[in-house]
Enzyme design. Structure first.
Site, PDB file in Angstrom:
ATOM      1  N   SER A 146      51.894 -11.609  80.429  1.00  0.00           N
ATOM      2  CA  SER A 146      52.781 -10.869  79.525  1.00  0.00           C
ATOM      3  C   SER A 146      51.934  -9.911  78.702  1.00  0.00           C
ATOM      4  O   SER A 146      50.733 -10.158  78.488  1.00  0.00           O
ATOM      5  CB  SER A 146      53.477 -11.841  78.583  1.00  0.00           C
ATOM      6  OG  SER A 146      54.136 -11.132  77.549  1.00  0.00           O
ATOM      7  N   TYR A 171      51.863 -19.035  72.491  1.00  0.00           N
ATOM      8  CA  TYR A 171      52.327 -18.323  73.697  1.00  0.00           C
ATOM      9  C   TYR A 171      51.317 -17.243  74.090  1.00  0.00           C
ATOM     10  O   TYR A 171      50.932 -17.139  75.262  1.00  0.00           O
ATOM     11  CB  TYR A 171      53.701 -17.700  73.430  1.00  0.00           C
ATOM     12  CG  TYR A 171      54.273 -16.966  74.628  1.00  0.00           C
ATOM     13  CD1 TYR A 171      54.610 -17.652  75.790  1.00  0.00           C
ATOM     14  CD2 TYR A 171      54.481 -15.586  74.591  1.00  0.00           C
ATOM     15  CE1 TYR A 171      55.144 -16.979  76.889  1.00  0.00           C
ATOM     16  CE2 TYR A 171      55.015 -14.909  75.683  1.00  0.00           C
ATOM     17  CZ  TYR A 171      55.336 -15.602  76.827  1.00  0.00           C
ATOM     18  OH  TYR A 171      55.862 -14.939  77.918  1.00  0.00           O
TER      19      TYR A 171
HETATM   20  N1  LIG Z   1      61.633 -12.822  79.878  1.00  0.00           N
HETATM   21  C1  LIG Z   1      60.704 -12.022  79.379  1.00  0.00           C
HETATM   22  O1  LIG Z   1      61.006 -11.080  78.616  1.00  0.00           O
HETATM   23  C2  LIG Z   1      59.262 -12.212  79.738  1.00  0.00           C
HETATM   24  C3  LIG Z   1      58.315 -11.282  79.278  1.00  0.00           C
HETATM   25  C4  LIG Z   1      56.975 -11.457  79.617  1.00  0.00           C
HETATM   26  C5  LIG Z   1      56.590 -12.507  80.424  1.00  0.00           C
HETATM   27  N2  LIG Z   1      57.535 -13.405  80.861  1.00  0.00           N
HETATM   28  C6  LIG Z   1      57.075 -14.516  81.716  1.00  0.00           C
HETATM   29  O2  LIG Z   1      57.931 -14.607  82.834  1.00  0.00           O
HETATM   30  C7  LIG Z   1      57.856 -15.928  83.373  1.00  0.00           C
HETATM   31  C8  LIG Z   1      59.252 -16.428  83.741  1.00  0.00           C
HETATM   32  O3  LIG Z   1      59.992 -16.610  82.544  1.00  0.00           O
HETATM   33  P1  LIG Z   1      61.540 -16.216  82.415  1.00  0.00           P
HETATM   34  O4  LIG Z   1      61.623 -15.070  81.475  1.00  0.00           O
HETATM   35  O5  LIG Z   1      62.163 -16.100  83.750  1.00  0.00           O
HETATM   36  O6  LIG Z   1      62.112 -17.491  81.602  1.00  0.00           O
HETATM   37  P2  LIG Z   1      63.054 -18.710  82.045  1.00  0.00           P
HETATM   38  O7  LIG Z   1      64.355 -18.207  82.547  1.00  0.00           O
HETATM   39  O8  LIG Z   1      63.067 -19.632  80.861  1.00  0.00           O
HETATM   40  O9  LIG Z   1      62.270 -19.356  83.253  1.00  0.00           O
HETATM   41  C9  LIG Z   1      61.160 -20.185  83.049  1.00  0.00           C
HETATM   42  C10 LIG Z   1      61.053 -21.097  84.240  1.00  0.00           C
HETATM   43  O10 LIG Z   1      59.893 -21.923  84.060  1.00  0.00           O
HETATM   44  C11 LIG Z   1      60.283 -23.248  84.332  1.00  0.00           C
HETATM   45  N3  LIG Z   1      59.435 -24.231  83.672  1.00  0.00           N
HETATM   46  C12 LIG Z   1      59.219 -24.406  82.354  1.00  0.00           C
HETATM   47  N4  LIG Z   1      58.420 -25.469  82.159  1.00  0.00           N
HETATM   48  C13 LIG Z   1      58.132 -25.983  83.379  1.00  0.00           C
HETATM   49  C14 LIG Z   1      57.377 -27.095  83.835  1.00  0.00           C
HETATM   50  N5  LIG Z   1      56.775 -27.927  82.983  1.00  0.00           N
HETATM   51  N6  LIG Z   1      57.280 -27.317  85.162  1.00  0.00           N
HETATM   52  C15 LIG Z   1      57.900 -26.504  86.038  1.00  0.00           C
HETATM   53  N7  LIG Z   1      58.656 -25.449  85.673  1.00  0.00           N
HETATM   54  C16 LIG Z   1      58.763 -25.194  84.353  1.00  0.00           C
HETATM   55  C17 LIG Z   1      61.725 -23.344  83.828  1.00  0.00           C
HETATM   56  O11 LIG Z   1      62.337 -24.506  84.352  1.00  0.00           O
HETATM   57  P3  LIG Z   1      63.595 -25.237  83.612  1.00  0.00           P
HETATM   58  O12 LIG Z   1      64.812 -24.479  84.013  1.00  0.00           O
HETATM   59  O13 LIG Z   1      63.562 -26.633  84.125  1.00  0.00           O
HETATM   60  O14 LIG Z   1      63.327 -25.143  82.124  1.00  0.00           O
HETATM   61  C18 LIG Z   1      62.265 -22.047  84.379  1.00  0.00           C
HETATM   62  O15 LIG Z   1      62.563 -22.181  85.742  1.00  0.00           O
HETATM   63  C19 LIG Z   1      57.147 -16.775  82.311  1.00  0.00           C
HETATM   64  O16 LIG Z   1      55.810 -17.003  82.736  1.00  0.00           O
HETATM   65  C20 LIG Z   1      57.156 -15.892  81.073  1.00  0.00           C
HETATM   66  O17 LIG Z   1      56.060 -16.152  80.225  1.00  0.00           O
HETATM   67  C21 LIG Z   1      58.849 -13.278  80.546  1.00  0.00           C
END
Ligand SMILES: NC(=O)c1ccc[n+]([C@@H]2O[C@H](COP(=O)([O-])OP(=O)(O)OC[C@H]3O[C@@H](n4cnc5c(N)ncnc54)[C@H](OP(=O)(O)O)[C@@H]3O)[C@@H](O)[C@H]2O)c1
Length: 289
Positions: A146, A171
């Site tokens: 990120s 984070y």
């Molecule tokens: N959204 C943004 O604006 C943004 C910006 C920059 C970077 N990111 C990065 O993008 C990536 C994906 O995030 P997202 O935005 O798609 O959020 P999200 O919808 O909350 O997805 C996160 C995923 O990670 C899984 N997860 C969390 N803890 C886990 C564990 N202990 N073991 C296995 N899986 C686990 C969650 O599973 P559960 O459903 O079981 O909780 C969910 O499937 C992350 O690395 C985040 O840091 C996102």
């Protein structure tokens, strides 16, 4: 800016992709597009019901997709080991799962949760899958970081952040670790002569659950892109022939410059050693060559 879109993904028949956190957010469209282009996709998720529902959604969208669920809890090293033991082949590993902005918690092994899940869990998973990745010519490891990494600091004397914890700083530290890991993995693979490309991405502000849980939730529809758009950097990093090891792609496929700290090879090497000690995962494939 490039005109690349997910329609540009080449035929991936014969390739196996493991996508962590593929049950929700950015991970689901990432897995779906890889499956649409012929990859056998492993939806690696901690909750069986959510993981199987994601497989069902992929199959509804792409009826001839090859998709399966694998149970993986990145906050539990025993679970990471069990999962890795079930993977027979992997060409594309997408280290996507993440937790963000949590109050201080610990993983099953006692690591601070954001660092433990986002970095150490993926470090261990990648190391345990290394023999399979090394056996796959042109293997790729994409680690979703990120732009928040820029505020990250690593205090090796307080890795548990017991003295000083903040949801945002926790984070940011985990996302800095993702970038340091990406670079060090690339350097070690190159040194060992392993044909592996390690790339990082920043998806851009994306309307997923991570954001819904945070303070910006009221702005969700205004400034955040769709999860499908958030998946584009990961899909490009995983499949474009133009990608080079160690690169960092952001929204609109802009090549991003990691922060000075994230480019420190000294810091990356130290983090690697500490992560090896903490997880017990040694990337032996690199030493054996
Ligand atoms: N959204 C943004 O604006 C943004 C910006 C920059 C970077 N990111 C990065 O993008 C990536 C994906 O995030 P997202 O935005 O798609 O959020 P999200 O919808 O909350 O997805 C996160 C995923 O990670 C899984 N997860 C969390 N803890 C886990 C564990 N202990 N073991 C296995 N899986 C686990 C969650 O599973 P559960 O459903 O079981 O909780 C969910 O499937 C992350 O690395 C985040 O840091 C996102």
């Amino acid at each position: 800016m490039t005109k690349w879109t997910p329609a540009s993904i080449p035929d991936l028949t014969g390739k196996t992709a493991v996508v962590t956190g593929a049950n929700s957010g950015i991970g689901l469209p990432t897995a779906l597009e890889l499956a649409r282009h012929g990859a056998h996709v492993v939806v690696a998720a901690r909750d069986q019901g959510k993981g199987e529902e994601a497989v069902a959604r992929i199959l509804r969208a792409v009826p001839d997709a090859r998709a399966e669920y694998g149970r993986l809890d990145l906050a539990d090293l025993a679970s990471v080991r069990r999962f890795a033991g079930t993977v027979r082949k992997v060409d594309l590993l997408i280290n996507n799962a993440g937790v963000a902005m949590l109050p201080r918690r610990e993983t099953r092994d006692g690591f601070e949760m954001q660092f433990g899940t986002n970095h150490l869990g993926h470090f261990a998973l990648t190391g345990l899958l290394l023999p399979r990745l090394a056996a796959s010519p042109g293997a790729r490891v994409v680690t979703v970081s990120s732009d928040a990494h820029a505020a990250g600091r690593i205090d090796f004397d307080d890795l548990g952040m017991e003295r000083r914890y903040g949801r945002v700083s926790g984070y940011a530290r985990s996302k800095l670790a993702n970038l340091l890991f990406t670079g060090e993995l690339q350097r070690r693979a190159a040194k060992a002569g392993v044909d592996l490309t390690s790339v990082a991405t920043h998806p851009g502000a994306t309307a997923t659950r991570i954001v819904k849980l945070g303070p910006l939730q009221p702005l969700m529809g205004l400034i955040f892109q769709s999860p499908e758009a958030g998946a584009v950097p990961s899909l490009y990093a995983a499949t474009s022939p133009d990608v080079r090891g160690g690169e960092f792609f952001g929204p609109k496929l802009k090549l991003l410059q990691p922060s000075e700290r994230a480019r420190s090879e000294e810091l990356a090497a130290r983090l690697w050693e500490v992560s090896t000690e903490l997880t017990g995962v040694r990337f032996e494939e690199f030493a054996n060559r």
